[in-house]
Design a protein around this motif. Sequence first.
Motif, PDB file in Angstrom:
ATOM      1  N   ILE A  59      48.907  18.028   9.677  1.00 46.34           N
ATOM      2  CA  ILE A  59      47.919  18.941  10.266  1.00 46.34           C
ATOM      3  C   ILE A  59      46.599  18.187  10.158  1.00 46.34           C
ATOM      4  O   ILE A  59      46.107  17.935   9.053  1.00 46.34           O
ATOM      5  N   PRO A  60      46.056  17.750  11.301  1.00 48.16           N
ATOM      6  CA  PRO A  60      44.927  16.822  11.277  1.00 48.16           C
ATOM      7  C   PRO A  60      43.593  17.502  10.971  1.00 48.16           C
ATOM      8  O   PRO A  60      43.469  18.726  11.054  1.00 48.16           O
ATOM      9  N   ALA A  61      42.600  16.688  10.637  1.00 47.47           N
ATOM     10  CA  ALA A  61      41.241  17.201  10.431  1.00 47.47           C
ATOM     11  C   ALA A  61      40.333  16.585  11.483  1.00 47.47           C
ATOM     12  O   ALA A  61      40.679  15.622  12.159  1.00 47.47           O
ATOM     13  N   HIS A  62      39.162  17.161  11.574  1.00 50.04           N
ATOM     14  CA  HIS A  62      38.160  16.718  12.533  1.00 50.04           C
ATOM     15  C   HIS A  62      36.841  16.949  11.831  1.00 50.04           C
ATOM     16  O   HIS A  62      36.742  17.796  10.938  1.00 50.04           O
ATOM     17  N   ILE A  63      35.777  16.264  12.258  1.00 50.34           N
ATOM     18  CA  ILE A  63      34.476  16.411  11.604  1.00 50.34           C
ATOM     19  C   ILE A  63      33.993  17.870  11.619  1.00 50.34           C
ATOM     20  O   ILE A  63      33.214  18.285  10.768  1.00 50.34           O
ATOM     21  N   ASP A  64      34.482  18.692  12.572  1.00 51.80           N
ATOM     22  CA  ASP A  64      34.041  20.100  12.618  1.00 51.80           C
ATOM     23  C   ASP A  64      34.433  20.881  11.361  1.00 51.80           C
ATOM     24  O   ASP A  64      33.931  21.970  11.097  1.00 51.80           O
ATOM     25  N   LEU A  65      35.312  20.296  10.563  1.00 46.86           N
ATOM     26  CA  LEU A  65      35.733  20.937   9.313  1.00 46.86           C
ATOM     27  C   LEU A  65      34.556  21.098   8.343  1.00 46.86           C
ATOM     28  O   LEU A  65      34.577  21.948   7.457  1.00 46.86           O
ATOM     29  N   VAL A  66      33.521  20.287   8.543  1.00 41.07           N
ATOM     30  CA  VAL A  66      32.316  20.376   7.701  1.00 41.07           C
ATOM     31  C   VAL A  66      31.762  21.809   7.719  1.00 41.07           C
ATOM     32  O   VAL A  66      31.271  22.312   6.710  1.00 41.07           O
ATOM     33  N   ALA A  67      31.857  22.452   8.871  1.00 39.85           N
ATOM     34  CA  ALA A  67      31.250  23.778   9.029  1.00 39.85           C
ATOM     35  C   ALA A  67      32.012  24.889   8.319  1.00 39.85           C
ATOM     36  O   ALA A  67      31.487  25.982   8.109  1.00 39.85           O
ATOM     37  N   ILE A  68      33.250  24.609   7.942  1.00 39.88           N
ATOM     38  CA  ILE A  68      34.110  25.692   7.444  1.00 39.88           C
ATOM     39  C   ILE A  68      33.570  26.333   6.165  1.00 39.88           C
ATOM     40  O   ILE A  68      33.666  27.536   5.967  1.00 39.88           O
ATOM     41  N   GLU A  69      32.958  25.515   5.303  1.00 45.05           N
ATOM     42  CA  GLU A  69      32.439  26.056   4.037  1.00 45.05           C
ATOM     43  C   GLU A  69      31.427  27.176   4.312  1.00 45.05           C
ATOM     44  O   GLU A  69      31.435  28.214   3.663  1.00 45.05           O
TER      45      GLU A  69
END
Length: 255
Positions: free
Chosen positions: A85-95
């Motif tokens: 299940i890949p990640a992307h830089i948009d994961l930064v916003a999840i926090e």
Amino acid sequence: MGKIIAIANQKGGVGKTTTSVNLAASLGVLEKKVLLIDADPQANATSGFGVDVNTIEKGTYQLLEHTSSAEECIIKVDSPNVDIIPAHIDLVAIEIELVDKEQREYMLKKAITHLKSAYDYILIDCAPSLGLLTLNALTAADAVVIPIQCEYFALEGLGKLLNTIKSVQKIHNPKLDIEGLLLTMYDSRLRLSNQVVEEVQKHFNDMVFKTIIQRNVRLGEAPSYGESIINYDVSSKGAANYLSLAKEIINKNED
């Protein structure tokens, strides 16, 4: 039933992603069905398996937002028996986005627990911080592998991580276990490396994996080709080390 293992240490550069990618590939080669979840916004585990980060439409971000199911986010990689299940830089916003959600620490757990029947091992590559992303990983996991670099500040910050694990056990996940401490980047020629090994083994004896990951040029080269060490150079010391770790984990869980 599969086992969910988080690979965590809030220190950067200790070999978390290297371990996540190569342990996944090694378990796959040993005929275990593996899912790797990239929970680090840097997405190095994703590119480490040759996935183009820019083409990702569904990944860990959508999984945690619950806008896509786990099944929709899974990609097959060309390592035997391994999905990601890949990640992307948009994961930064999840926090920030999860901060005011109900049960925000349980988002990952809710999204992936049902996958345990489809995989032998689900590995989570954690971000180098103790934020909400890592908290989600520890809440979802059955166990945690802690990579420790064989260098001067190795044990610094370990106490903080162990305290975090304790509080996760107390509040969110009483079943969370420490799978083991993994010594990485070991150089037998350096006295310091040997001292760190001795010290970690003395303090944590049974908690330390017998396998030690040695410094290895091929191990460092593999990610730039988007390959695990198993695909890149199976005869290298790095491959032998990770296969040994995979066998150790399999033996421990199948006794």
